[in-house]
Scaffold this active site. Structure first.
Site, PDB file in Angstrom:
ATOM      1  CG  HIS A  74      -2.104   0.913   1.031  1.00  0.00           C
ATOM      2  ND1 HIS A  74      -2.022   2.266   1.257  1.00  0.00           N
ATOM      3  CD2 HIS A  74      -3.375   0.660   0.621  1.00  0.00           C
ATOM      4  CE1 HIS A  74      -3.193   2.816   1.013  1.00  0.00           C
ATOM      5  NE2 HIS A  74      -4.035   1.869   0.629  1.00  0.00           N
ATOM      6  N   PRO A  75       0.525   2.243  -0.856  1.00  0.00           N
ATOM      7  CG  PRO A  75      -0.360   3.484  -2.645  1.00  0.00           C
ATOM      8  CD  PRO A  75      -0.579   2.213  -1.849  1.00  0.00           C
ATOM      9  CB  CYS A  76      -1.186   5.067   2.813  1.00  0.00           C
ATOM     10  SG  CYS A  76      -0.489   3.913   4.000  1.00  0.00           S
ATOM     11  N   GLY A  77       2.005   5.771   2.745  1.00  0.00           N
ATOM     12  CA  GLY A  77       3.065   6.554   3.377  1.00  0.00           C
ATOM     13  C   GLY A  77       4.274   6.802   2.502  1.00  0.00           C
TER      14      GLY A  77
END
Length: 216
Positions: free
Chosen positions: A168-171
């Site tokens: 997941h690329p959220c951070g």
């Protein structure tokens, strides 16, 4: 090409494309002892015609020795200077290996690259997440368990319309902003994917040569 977006840890589509092609070129010139195939640029197809502006980077045909026959490295074993410490990844035709494909795709929502991947058994059956985790080296599992940004989800591949696992690329933009500060201003956007892969690769057990993201 403007470089302002790179300063905040994100990339424009044009910068992603340029950085992707720079990664492909740089990787092909690095000696990786035949342990991994080459990354390749794959243009997307629209109405059967390859797109000139959209695509992704693919590393396919990577074989990982199955968990039951995994080679373990001793702490006393020397590690080559130009290779990140890792469990053994090999290209092989043996039946007791798992086949992995990795794709780097641009996220229009987060404006950062995203790693999509899948594993298959020798017979072609897709591996489950639990099976994939059994193949990962211990330091990758530790990173996945401890880091707040490296968690795996299953989503539809934006260009293949099939479910793949993804980090997941959220951070991503937050830690890339910090990482990019260590690089010089010159061609920072071109070095983006090489620097990004040096971190993301660790989470999935990919062997990344240090020369890839060291300034040349």
């Amino acid at each position: 090409m403007g470089g302002s977006s790179v300063c905040d840890g994100t990339l424009s589509l044009d910068e992603f494309n340029a950085s992707a092609k720079a990664l492909v070129t740089k990787w092909s010139g690095i000696d990786v002892d035949n342990a991994l195939p080459d990354w390749e640029w794959r243009p997307c197809r629209k109405m059967g015609v390859p797109s000139e502006t959209e695509g992704f980077v693919a590393l396919e045909g990577v074989y990982r020795i199955g968990a039951g026959s995994q080679s373990e490295e001793s702490d006393d074993d020397p590690v080559p200077d130009d290779v990140v410490e890792h469990d053994t990844w090999v290209q092989s035709s043996r039946d007791n290996v798992h086949l992995y494909d990795f794709h780097i795709v641009y996220s229009f929502s987060y404006k950062v690259p995203v790693l999509y991947f899948q594993g298959l058994q020798s017979g072609g059956q897709l591996l489950t997440l639990d099976e994939i985790k059994k193949d990962l080296p211990s330091h990758s599992l530790q990173l996945l368990n401890e880091s707040k940004w490296t968690f795996i989800t299953r989503e539809e591949h934006p260009h293949l319309s099939r479910p793949w696992f993804t980090l997941h690329p959220c951070g991503t933009s937050d830690w890339m902003k910090l990482l990019l500060h260590k690089l010089g201003d010159k061609d920072r956007s071109l070095q983006y994917l090489s620097a990004w892969l040096s971190v993301v690769g660790q989470a999935v057990g990919l062997k990344i040569p240090l020369k890839l993201y060291c300034n040349s």
